[in-house]
Design an enzyme around this catalytic site. Structure first.
Site, PDB file in Angstrom:
ATOM      1  N   CYS A   1      11.979 -18.358  -0.413  1.00 28.01           N
ATOM      2  CA  CYS A   1      12.961 -19.288  -0.445  1.00 28.01           C
ATOM      3  C   CYS A   1      13.421 -19.610  -2.006  1.00 28.01           C
ATOM      4  CB  CYS A   1      12.789 -20.549   0.180  1.00 28.01           C
ATOM      5  SG  CYS A   1      12.371 -20.319   1.960  1.00 28.01           S
TER       6      CYS A   1
ATOM      7  N   ARG B   1      14.134 -13.935  -3.468  1.00 28.06           N
ATOM      8  CA  ARG B   1      13.021 -14.727  -3.025  1.00 28.06           C
ATOM      9  C   ARG B   1      13.302 -15.168  -1.488  1.00 28.06           C
ATOM     10  NH1 ARG B   1      10.181 -18.010  -7.096  1.00 28.06           N
ATOM     11  NH2 ARG B   1       9.225 -18.925  -5.264  1.00 28.06           N
TER      12      ARG B   1
ATOM     13  N   GLU C   1       0.898   3.648  -1.000  1.00 22.77           N
ATOM     14  CA  GLU C   1       2.238   3.058  -1.848  1.00 22.77           C
ATOM     15  C   GLU C   1       3.491   3.970  -1.623  1.00 22.77           C
ATOM     16  OE1 GLU C   1       3.078   0.557  -2.962  1.00 22.77           O
ATOM     17  OE2 GLU C   1       4.923   0.801  -4.103  1.00 22.77           O
TER      18      GLU C   1
ATOM     19  N   HIS D   1      -9.642  12.890  13.579  1.00 26.74           N
ATOM     20  CA  HIS D   1     -10.533  12.157  14.372  1.00 26.74           C
ATOM     21  C   HIS D   1      -9.734  11.063  15.429  1.00 26.74           C
ATOM     22  CE1 HIS D   1     -13.783  13.542  12.250  1.00 26.74           C
ATOM     23  NE2 HIS D   1     -13.104  13.264  11.049  1.00 26.74           N
TER      24      HIS D   1
ATOM     25  N   TRP E   1      14.308 -17.760   3.266  1.00 29.04           N
ATOM     26  CA  TRP E   1      13.484 -16.550   3.912  1.00 29.04           C
ATOM     27  C   TRP E   1      12.840 -17.453   5.254  1.00 29.04           C
ATOM     28  CZ3 TRP E   1       8.368 -15.618   5.338  1.00 29.04           C
ATOM     29  CH2 TRP E   1       7.979 -14.232   5.823  1.00 29.04           C
TER      30      TRP E   1
ATOM     31  N   LYS F   1       6.537   2.368   0.439  1.00 26.76           N
ATOM     32  CA  LYS F   1       8.218   2.468  -0.172  1.00 26.76           C
ATOM     33  C   LYS F   1       9.070   2.883   1.020  1.00 26.76           C
ATOM     34  CE  LYS F   1       8.330   0.323  -2.645  1.00 26.76           C
ATOM     35  NZ  LYS F   1       7.272  -0.131  -3.265  1.00 26.76           N
TER      36      LYS F   1
ATOM     37  N   ASN G   1      10.828 -25.300  -0.051  1.00 26.80           N
ATOM     38  CA  ASN G   1      10.206 -23.955  -0.170  1.00 26.80           C
ATOM     39  C   ASN G   1       8.733 -24.196   0.249  1.00 26.80           C
ATOM     40  OD1 ASN G   1       9.137 -21.729  -0.807  1.00 26.80           O
ATOM     41  ND2 ASN G   1       9.249 -21.889  -2.873  1.00 26.80           N
ATOM     42  N   GLY G   2       8.221 -23.451   1.289  1.00 26.26           N
ATOM     43  CA  GLY G   2       6.819 -23.753   1.370  1.00 26.26           C
ATOM     44  C   GLY G   2       6.751 -23.729   2.825  1.00 26.26           C
TER      45      GLY G   2
ATOM     46  N   GLU H   1       9.268   0.405   3.885  1.00 24.66           N
ATOM     47  CA  GLU H   1      10.042  -0.797   3.740  1.00 24.66           C
ATOM     48  C   GLU H   1      11.491  -0.680   3.588  1.00 24.66           C
ATOM     49  OE1 GLU H   1       8.977  -3.151   0.429  1.00 24.66           O
ATOM     50  OE2 GLU H   1       8.411  -1.574  -0.888  1.00 24.66           O
TER      51      GLU H   1
ATOM     52  N   LYS I   1      11.430 -10.845  -2.183  1.00 29.41           N
ATOM     53  CA  LYS I   1      10.611 -10.212  -3.479  1.00 29.41           C
ATOM     54  C   LYS I   1       9.428 -11.126  -4.040  1.00 29.41           C
ATOM     55  CE  LYS I   1      10.682  -7.431  -7.026  1.00 29.41           C
ATOM     56  NZ  LYS I   1      10.327  -6.240  -6.667  1.00 29.41           N
TER      57      LYS I   1
END
Ligand code: M6R
Length: 606
Positions: free
Chosen positions: A2, A27, A479, A502, A76, A483, A100-101, A486, A601
């Site tokens: 947020c 954010r 990584e 396996h 968010w 990418k 925010n939180g 996402e 982000k």
């Protein structure tokens, strides 16, 4: 997560708020809103909606209000779905606020104070607004102090009171707030990015202090209502945004910037051909004295730690753990004063990483943070900081932040090898020579990006994909797979190729394309055998291979030759190729590459 913002001054507030929210949108971008003190009526007008800041602009245009003081929020979602009602600001009585939180005890507070009837949303935030309204009898400080005593969790609260014109109040615990004098006013926000080049200095609002923003003054009070002296910091971080330039998305721009920013990250740390951490202020003693290393980080940053772990083990022959910061405290980590903790983070605000770092320091560990954003919370919490020179990274999918983290970590490992007597002068020289070739090797991959674009077309229809490799290649692919999943929403698993048989090989069919990475000479044969195993089950294979490794190209559906470097340096060109692959798949699927669904982000909730 947020983004929150407040402005009070002489300029029209809606422009200040909307522009700042756009800068903070990385954010969170589920919904957006703002509240403005109406110049004409003196009343607070709230406009909010599910969607992006651009949607809020439209809502605003349909119902204009003019004012000089206001607050804004880009969300968010945590508590409550994505809808207009749950968007911030929330208003109860004379209180309007953004948050925010996460308030962990919001249900208990609702019951204890009998607030349910006043609420229209499903959010924890609205409970705080109702609680603050409950305590507010005309003294804002007393009401804020009393309210936060009841809150469990993290919060940055920014509040306007209907009967206190043109003043903004804020208080926080953990979640960040910065404040600054702005041209013709004062401003606060979740981070300096929102200041957009309009301030030279800022202050980090201390935890559990009440900050008051007036049109011409910023005042800070402690919980006993004593006025405190604010401590201002210089902004030596470019907060202007120069846009996407010629690129359709920030991600492509940021991928293309990598050779330059890696060189920048290296240059201050290569002094007369030697590895140096003098500019970072990291004493050799710290690098010598530690007996083990532990990385705490999340997502991409954690993957950078895994690549470094390969180097630490092969060069330094030291024990090193790489932990998900979010799991760290709950896994009884083995940490003591002989442990060097590396906290890796682009934003420097990831709360899991911050809390893991604090925990490790409480056990006596020394810490070095590898951070992109100057002056961020993790940078301030750590004993030493190595800043990467990636510059602002706007796309949610991290690219240049990751490879500059690698560059910084490689210097750190190399310097440790020097001070611990593992590298003699010749070995240091070979290492440095390899490292300085990284920008050029990446540039060679970027110059051939249309080849990767072509390869990406073969993945467009996939629902699932695998990425396979061994050793360092596997770490790089973790990584690469993050990418692809996402930003393209293709379910992609990076798998240690020898481990497939396996169990997981049961999932391989002609519908699961496989990306294989082969950059390590010593395990070439084993990697190629594992690729044959998936081909035998019908999978098509995209092979990314270091130039010079012998193989028969016709055996694979697509082959991309990576410029040859020392094996240990191959993460640089290989990562560029994997980033481009994910980028083109996402773009050609018609997705919003820079703002993938459900993500943000900066992750400031645990
Ligand atoms: O800001 P940080 O580096 O601490 O963020 C950690 C992760 O959230 C981040 O690396 C995330 O995984 C990437 N944005 C994904 O591309």
């Amino acid at each position: 997560m947020c983004g929150i913002v407040g402005y009070t001054g002489k300029q029209n507030v809606e422009k200040q708020i909307l522009d700042a929210l756009e800068l903070l949108e990385y954010r969170g971008y589920d919904s957006a809103g703002m509240a403005i003190m109406d110049d004409l009526t003196g009343q607070i007008q709230v406009r909010k909606c599910a969607g992006r800041v651009s949607d809020l602009r439209n809502v605003w245009c349909q119902n204009l209000v003019s004012g000089r003081c206001g607050i804004g929020h880009t969300r968010w979602a945590t508590h409550g779905g994505v809808c207009d009602e749950n968007a911030h600001p929330h208003r109860v009585g004379r209180i309007t606020l953004v948050h925010n939180g996460i308030i962990e005890n919001y249900e208990a507070l609702k019951d204890h104070f009998g607030l349910a009837d006043q609420l229209v949303s499903e959010t924890d935030t609205e409970v705080v607004a109702a609680l603050l309204n409950h305590f507010y009898t005309g003294d804002p400080h007393q009401a804020l102090v009393e309210t936060v005593k009841w809150l469990k969790g993290t919060f940055a609260l920014v509040v306007i009171f209907e009967d206190i014109p043109n003043v903004i109040f804020a208080i926080r615990n953990v979640s960040p707030i910065v404040a600054a004098y702005h041209k013709n006013g004062t401003m606060l926000a979740s981070d300096v990015a929102a200041l957009g080049g309009q301030a030279d200095r800022y202050l980090v609002v201390p935890e559990y202090h009440v900050v008051e923003l007036h049109q011409d003054a910023i005042q800070i009070y402690d919980m006993e209502d004593r006025l405190c002296e604010p401590e201002f910091l210089e902004i030596d971080w470019d907060t202007t945004r120069d846009g996407k330039g010629q690129y359709p998305f920030y991600m492509e721009k940021e991928i293309m910037e990598q050779p330059e920013v890696i060189e920048k990250t290296l240059s201050s740390r290569l002094v007369d051909g030697h590895l140096s951490l003098e500019a970072d202020g990291v004493p050799d003693e710290v690098l010598k004295a530690c007996e083990r290393i532990c990385v705490v980080a999340c997502g991409t940053a954690m993957h950078a730690g895994l690549v470094a772990q390969n180097m630490v083990r092969s060069i330094l022959r030291m024990p090193m753990d790489v932990e998900y910061a979010s799991e760290f405290m709950y896994m009884d980590p083995v940490i003591d004063e002989k442990t060097l903790v590396l906290a890796i983070s682009q934003s420097g605000e990831t709360i899991d990483t911050l809390e893991a770092l604090k925990y490790a320091r409480r056990q006596g560990a020394k810490s070095i943070a590898v951070i992109n954003v100057k002056g961020s919370s993790i940078a301030r919490e750590s004993d030493y900081v190595m800043y990467t020179a990636a510059g602002p990274e706007i796309a949610v999918a991290s690219t240049k932040a990751y490879t500059t983290q690698l560059a910084a970590l490689f210097v750190l490992v190399g310097r440790m090898a020097v001070v611990r007597g593992v590298f003699d002068e010749a070995a240091e020289k070979t290492f440095v020579n390899g490292l300085v070739q990284a920008p050029e090797a990446m540039q060679k991959v970027l110059d051939r990006r249309e080849e990767i674009h072509h390869i990406a077309r073969g993945l467009l229809e996939a629902k699932d994909a695998f990425m396979i490799g061994r050793g360092l290649d596997y770490s790089i692919l973790l990584e690469g797979a993050l990418k692809l999943k996402e930003i393209s929403y293709i379910h992609t698993e990076a798998y240690a190729s020898g481990e497939l048989k396996h169990g997981t090989i049961a999932l391989i069919t002609e519908k699961t394309p496989v990306v294989a990475l082969v950059t390590q000479e010593r395990i070439r044969d084993k990697e190629l055998s594992n690729i044959r195993e998936v081909q035998s089950r019908g999978a098509s294979v995209v092979l990314l291979v270091k130039d010079g490794i012998k193989l028969n190209q016709e055996d694979y559906d697509h082959v991309f030759m990576l410029p040859a470097m020392a094996d240990g340096m191959m993460p640089f060109p290989a990562s560029a190729a994997l980033q481009l692959l994910a980028y083109y798949v996402s773009m050609d699927r018609g997705l919003d590459v820079d703002k993938p669904r459900n993500l943000a982000k900066v992750v400031t909730v645990e």
